[in-house]
Design an enzyme around this catalytic site. Structure first.
Site, mmCIF file in Angstrom:
data_model
loop_
_atom_site.group_PDB
_atom_site.id
_atom_site.type_symbol
_atom_site.label_atom_id
_atom_site.label_comp_id
_atom_site.label_asym_id
_atom_site.label_seq_id
_atom_site.Cartn_x
_atom_site.Cartn_y
_atom_site.Cartn_z
ATOM 1 N N LYS A 301 0.844 -1.183 0.000
ATOM 2 C CA LYS A 301 0.000 0.000 0.000
ATOM 3 C C LYS A 301 0.887 1.243 0.000
ATOM 4 C CE LYS A 301 -4.282 1.495 2.204
ATOM 5 N NZ LYS A 301 -5.243 1.197 3.288
ATOM 6 N N GLU A 388 -19.498 -4.623 10.444
ATOM 7 C CA GLU A 388 -20.464 -3.831 11.194
ATOM 8 C C GLU A 388 -21.514 -4.697 11.889
ATOM 9 O OE1 GLU A 388 -18.646 -1.260 8.063
ATOM 10 O OE2 GLU A 388 -19.640 -3.230 8.016
ATOM 11 N N ARG A 416 -25.724 -1.431 7.119
ATOM 12 C CA ARG A 416 -25.391 -2.823 6.837
ATOM 13 C C ARG A 416 -25.792 -3.738 7.987
ATOM 14 N NH1 ARG A 416 -19.888 -3.890 4.453
ATOM 15 N NH2 ARG A 416 -21.066 -4.506 2.651
#
Length: 660
Positions: A301, A388, A416
């Site tokens: 990354k 979540e 969600r």
């Protein structure tokens, strides 16, 4: 000398470049990303990490016939640059410009839109099933991150792939980060695959083999031998507990590919995600696989930009920055703190005073402000990864044991976990506290990230309390009040700077369901207008009241504080006393706070007209600023004044017509 990037207007042009030219293209793409995003901001780190992977994908496959499904899709910037959108790339995340995520309406090369994690595997499998049903031959490639494997939906999809199709190409883009450092058993499991010495020795041999063989021979050899020979050897090595100091993966052995193999997926990897020829060879082989396949690709990354590597969390999604230093614009002197930072500091204070309070985040410690709690009191902080649903039920479990868990989850991401809110928290009436950042607009990110629906999806559920603070001091009061409740509590607040109001040392306990009357009617003889401005809409209400007051209107200003329970007494009182009521909310009008006021008026037979100011019944696009979108959709003082005065202009005209 012209850049190769300037010559690439479609994936077909990528296919015409030689290997050394493709490698030069990779450097040019990184320069383009770093330069453009320094002006607009965006998801820099994830896109720097997938440059070679994206080039390899477009070299081997042919979109839009072949389908690329990106999990979250924040790492699709390179894909956009290679699919005819480079001349507009400077507009990304700005008004009228490119979206920061994959968007079907933007290009035929974007086959599936996304902005939340964990959707790609299911969507890609659905595409494979549809392809198989109609008998076509396109390839479907699913690019999913290691962080997506903390998301339950991903495992629901993995469980079904081998039973649904024989042709599925999954690419596990493993960079060890989602936004913050990845957490949990899956992250540890993947790390063991990468770090096991025997596995890596075989991996290096495999790499050399891949580079040595021509593509045709490679595909033929691996098609016949990969699973029986190479994969069997890897599984045997990884399950042989010879290095006791490395620890086990909970299955009696060291980290291995078996988590994928046991689901019926052929696994190859780990593979260097920045070795372009290796990536191209592996993808060519994947095209020939007669079984669903997962390629485990290791990427860095932020690769190519040292500052992004040094600060991966900051450069996951960043605002404008100085290229040399990576520093963002200096805050203006006296600028108000951001809402999430106020929340984070309040959490530390509450945890210091109350041992029942803990903080929970779903992989967003910095975005929600809980990084402050992690630093100050790590034993009171939980990061569950991008999960979540689990976060909500985990909190429910803690609440049954006498705790007041605080779930810090963006409004859009809490959607969600709706069933969990219903079934596990509200139905059991558990004292879980939800602090919902990004309630309202997340302007640059657009419709996947706007939090415009939480009032509507919450106020129909029994047992809960829902609040919205007008300023940062009231946010602290609401959080303190929530810790004294025995019911679920939801607190919504926007993204960005708060109001600049000083926060008192000791928070105040708010009376449940009681609005605040900021300004009552003066009884000056003018027409009366009552403004019910929810949360951060107070400033808009005051700006609208000024010209009305100058024209002789008698204005009352109410801070509702609660969307559930409503202050029925105050709402009815001002409804009957006013000539017109104005509700203002940073939320969709459909089912929002204004709708709740109308329902109350209907039940109480209050006939006063109501002007509702909020967002229309549509998904709101991205733009450079919140102000632009508010102006476009009428969340402005001018529109408020126009609607209020139009009511009485219409009634006056009707009376004159009747007299005539």
């Amino acid at each position: 000398m012209n850049r190769y990037l300037d010559m690439v207007d479609s994936p077909e042009h990528v296919k015409k470049l030689k290997l050394d030219q493709l490698q030069q293209l990779a450097e040019e793409l990184r320069h383009e990303l770093i330069t453009i995003l320094s002006r607009n901001g965006g998801h820099l780190g994830p896109n720097l990490g997938v440059v070679e992977l994206t080039i390899a994908l477009h070299s081997v496959f042919s979109t839009p016939k072949d389908k690329f499904v990106w999990d979250v899709s924040h790492q699709s910037y390179v894909h956009k640059l290679l699919t005819g959108r480079k001349n507009r790339f400077h507009t990304i995340r700005t008004t009228g410009g490119l979206n920061g995520f994959a968007l079907r309406a933007e290009s035929d090369h974007d086959c599936y839109g996304a902005g939340h994690a964990g959707t790609a595997l299911s969507a890609a499998l659905g595409m494979c099933a549809a392809r198989d049903q109609r008998g076509s031959d396109e390839h479907v490639v699913c690019i999913f991150g290691d962080a997506a494997l903390t998301n339950g939906i991903s495992f629901e999809a993995l469980n079904n792939i081998a039973h649904t199709t024989k042709r599925f190409i999954g690419i596990l883009n493993d960079n060890e980060w989602s936004i913050a450092k990845n957490v949990g058993a899956i992250a540890s499991y993947l790390n063991k695959i990468i770090t096991h010495p025997s596995y890596n020795r075989l991996h290096k041999d495999f790499e050399r083999l891949m580079k040595r063989l021509p593509k045709g021979e490679l595909a033929l050899l691996l098609a016949h031998k990969a699973q029986e020979g190479f994969k069997g050897a890897l599984a045997e090595v990884s399950l042989r507990p010879t290095d006791s100091h490395l620890g086990t993966d909970g299955r009696g052995g060291f980290g291995s590919s078996l988590i994928f193999e046991e689901m019926g997926l052929r696994y190859i990897g780990p593979i260097d995600g920045h070795d372009l020829p290796l990536l191209m060879n592996v993808l060519e082989y994947a095209k020939t696989s007669e079984l669903p396949i997962v390629l485990h690709i290791l990427t860095k990354k932020g690769k190519g930009y040292d500052v992004a590597i040094q600060y991966p969390e900051k450069f996951h999604g960043t605002g404008p920055y100085d290229i040399k230093t990576g520093a963002g614009p200096a805050p203006k002197p006296g600028a108000a703190p951001n809402w999430q930072d106020v929340f984070g500091q309040a959490m530390v204070k509450l945890c210091q005073k109350d041992n029942s309070v803990v903080g929970i985040t779903a992989a967003m410690p910095s975005g929600t402000g809980l990084k402050a709690l992690e630093k100050a009191m790590p034993d009171r902080y939980y990061d569950v990864g991008i999960a979540e649903e689990h976060a909500v039920i985990f909190a429910a479990g803690m609440a049954t044991m006498g705790f007041h868990p605080v779930c810090a989850i963006y409004s859009t991401f809490l959607q969600r976990a709706y069933d969990c809110l219903h079934h596990d928290v509200c139905l059991q009436d558990l004292p879980v506290i939800f602090c919902m950042d990004r309630a309202g607009l997340s302007a640059n990110d657009g419709p996947t990230h706007h939090g415009l629906f939480d009032i509507a999806y919450l106020r129909c559920l029994p047992n809960l309390v829902a609040m919205a603070p007008k300023d940062e001091d009231e946010l602290f009061d609401m959080m303190f009040t929530a810790t004294h409740q025995k019911h679920p509590v939801f607190i919504r607040y926007p993204r960005g700077p708060a109001e600049g109001v000083p926060i008192k040392d000791i928070p105040r306990l708010l009376e449940m369901g009681k609005a605040e009357v900021i300004q009552n009617f003066s009884n000056n003889g003018g027409r009366k207008v009552a403004f019910f401005a929810l949360g951060n809409m107070q400033k808009l209400a005051h700006k609208a009241a000024e010209p009305l007051a100058a024209e002789g209107w008698d204005c009352a200003m109410i801070n509702p504080r609660f969307t559930k329970p409503l202050d029925a007494a105050a709402t009815e009182f001002f409804g009957r006393a006013a000539d017109v009521v104005v509700t203002l909310e940073d939320h969709a009008l459909m089912g929002g706070y204004g709708s709740a006021v109308l329902e109350l008026f209907s039940d109480k037979h209050v006939t006063t007209p109501v002007v509702r100011i909020g967002w229309p019944d549509q998904f709101i696009e991205h733009a450079s600023s919140v102000d632009y979108l508010r102006n476009k959709y009428g969340l402005t003082p001018e529109n408020v004044v126009a609607q209020v005065t139009a009511l009485f202009a219409t009634s006056t005209a009707a009376r004159l017509t009747a007299v005539a």
